[in-house]
Design an enzyme around this catalytic site. Structure first.
Site, PDB file in Angstrom:
ATOM      1  N   LYS A 166       0.855  -1.187   0.000  1.00 28.48           N
ATOM      2  CA  LYS A 166       0.000   0.000   0.000  1.00 28.48           C
ATOM      3  C   LYS A 166       0.892   1.239   0.000  1.00 28.48           C
ATOM      4  CE  LYS A 166      -4.177   1.821   0.177  1.00 28.48           C
ATOM      5  NZ  LYS A 166      -5.052   1.815  -1.020  1.00 28.48           N
ATOM      6  N   ASP A 198      -5.693  -3.422  -1.297  1.00 25.29           N
ATOM      7  CA  ASP A 198      -7.151  -3.324  -1.340  1.00 25.29           C
ATOM      8  C   ASP A 198      -7.686  -3.775  -2.695  1.00 25.29           C
ATOM      9  OD1 ASP A 198      -5.847  -1.127  -2.386  1.00 25.29           O
ATOM     10  OD2 ASP A 198      -7.253   0.360  -1.592  1.00 25.29           O
ATOM     11  N   ASP A 222      -1.819 -11.594   6.582  1.00 24.27           N
ATOM     12  CA  ASP A 222      -2.752 -12.201   7.521  1.00 24.27           C
ATOM     13  C   ASP A 222      -4.189 -12.063   7.006  1.00 24.27           C
ATOM     14  OD1 ASP A 222      -3.750 -13.417   9.768  1.00 24.27           O
ATOM     15  OD2 ASP A 222      -3.255 -11.798  11.141  1.00 24.27           O
ATOM     16  N   ASP A 226      -6.696 -15.091   4.909  1.00 24.53           N
ATOM     17  CA  ASP A 226      -8.002 -15.490   5.443  1.00 24.53           C
ATOM     18  C   ASP A 226      -9.091 -15.285   4.400  1.00 24.53           C
ATOM     19  OD1 ASP A 226      -6.767 -16.115   7.790  1.00 24.53           O
ATOM     20  OD2 ASP A 226      -8.081 -14.914   9.064  1.00 24.53           O
TER      21      ASP A 226
END
Length: 325
Positions: A166, A198, A222, A226
Site C-alpha cells: 500500500k 485493497d 494475515d 483469510d
C-alpha cells in the site's frame, strides 16, 4: 532421526494433533515426538499459557507442530514463532477435489513477512482517549522475506509472482518494501507484478486463478490469506509454515473451535497438511507428496467430516488417510 515438538494447545488442537502424529508415524521416516504444554488450561494452572519448558522444546527440536490456540493466541503462537526464529509465514490456499469451494480454480500461496509491520507490538497511550501503534519496516527484514518469496516461487515453478503493498499511502514503510522488491527481483532475474492490497482483495475474489505466489507485509498477508480461505472452503482446510533460518513451526490456520471441541468431529485436514509441509521442510519431499495425495484422495472420495457435509469423526478421517498411505 529428527525430533519433532508437538504442542496441541487449546480446544480441537488436542484432537487434530494426534491425527498428524498418526500420519507421520505411517510414512517411511523415523521421528522422535516430544510433547509440550501450552494454552488456557496451562495458564489457569501455572499463570502462563506458554511455560519456559515448552519454549525450550520448540527451540531445541528440528521442527514443531502446533495445534490451536484460543483467546490467549497472541501470548502463545507469537512467542513460539519467535522461539524458532521465524521470519516467513507461508500459507497455501488451494481448492481441493470433493470440497465445495466458492472458487474451485484457486491455487495460490501467500509468503508473509512474520516479524514486523504493525505486529511489532509497539503501542502506546498518548492520553486516556488516544492510542498509537507504530508500524516498523526495515530493509533487512524486507529483503529477507522477498528473497525467500522469490526463491519459493522458483522452487515451486510459480508462473506469477505478485508483491502486495500500500505504498501509495504508506509511502515510507511500504515504499521501502517496494524498493527492496525491485532490487531482489533484479538479482533473481525474475519478473513480478505489484498490487495494492485493497485492489488485490477484490481481484482475488473475482479472478483467483490469475495468482500464484503473493509476497506481502505482515498484516496484509494475515488478512488476505483469510480471505483466500473463504474461496476454498474455510480455515479448516488451510495449513501454514513459520520458517526460520534453522528451525520452523507448522500449524493449521484455524483456531481452537470451542463450539465443537471434545466431540471428536474436528476436521484434521489442515493439521495433517501442516505435517506435510513439515516433511517438505525437513527434506522428505516424496513422503510429503504421499501425505498430500492421501489427504486429497480422502477429501474427494470420503469419508468426510461434518464441516464438509459428511459424518466421519476425526479418527475415521485420519484412519482413511493412513490407509491410503
Amino acid at each position: 532421526m529428527h525430533t519433532i515438538a508437538t504442542i496441541p494447545g487449546d480446544g480441537i488442537g488436542q484432537e487434530v494433533m494426534p491425527a498428524a502424529i498418526d500420519v507421520l508415524e505411517a510414512i517411511d521416516a523415523e521421528f522422535e515426538f516430544v510433547e509440550g504444554e501450552a494454552g488456557e488450561h496451562v495458564n489457569d494452572r501455572e499463570g502462563t499459557p506458554l511455560p519456559e519448558r515448552t519454549r525450550e522444546l520448540a527451540r531445541d527440536a528440528d521442527a514443531t507442530l502446533f495445534g490451536a490456540a484460543g483467546d490467549l493466541a497472541a501470548d502463545i503462537i507469537l512467542p513460539l514463532r519467535g522461539e524458532v526464529g521465524s521470519f516467513a509465514n507461508v500459507r497455501p490456499a488451494r481448492a481441493y477435489p470433493g470440497v465445495d469451494a466458492v472458487a474451485p480454480e484457486t491455487d495460490l500461496t501467500f509468503v508473509r513477512e512474520n516479524t514486523q509491520g504493525v505486529y511489532a507490538g509497539i503501542e502506546a497511550d498518548v492520553t486516556a482517549d488516544t492510542k498509537t501503534l507504530t508500524r516498523v519496516v526495515t530493509r533487512e527484514a524486507s529483503r529477507k522475506i522477498l528473497e525467500y518469496g522469490f526463491e519459493y516461487a522458483r522452487e515451486h515453478d510459480a508462473e506469477r509472482v505478485t508483491v502486495a503493498h500500500k505504498a501509495n499511502v504508506m509511502r515510507k514503510t511500504d515504499g521501502l518494501f517496494v524498493e527492496v522488491a525491485e532490487e531482489v527481483a533484479a538479482e533473481y532475474g525474475m519478473a513480478y507484478d505489484e498490487a495494492l492490497i485493497d485492489a488485490l482483495a477484490m481481484h482475488l475474489v473475482a479472478r483467483p486463478e490469475e495468482y500464484d505466489v503473493i509476497i506481502t507485509p505482515n498484516l496484509a498477508g494475515d488478512v488476505l490469506s483469510d480471505l483466500a480461505a473463504g474461496l476454498v472452503g474455510g480455515l479448516g482446510l488451510l495449513p501454514s509454515a513459520n520458517v526460520g533460518d534453522d528451525n520452523a513451526l507448522f500449524e493449521p490456520v484455524h483456531g481452537s473451535a470451542p463450539d465443537i471441541a471434545g466431540q471428536g468431529i474436528a476436521n484434521p485436514t489442515a493439521m495433517i497438511l501442516s505435517a506435510s509441509m513439515l516433511l517438505e521442510h525437513l527434506g522428505y519431499d516424496e513422503q510429503a507428496d504421499d501425505v498430500e495425495s492421501a489427504v486429497l484422495d480422502t477429501l474427494e472420495e470420503g469419508p468426510r467430516t461434518a464441516d464438509l457435509g459428511g459424518d466421519a469423526s476425526t479418527e475415521a478421517f485420519t484412519e482413511a488417510v493412513v490407509d491410503r498411505l
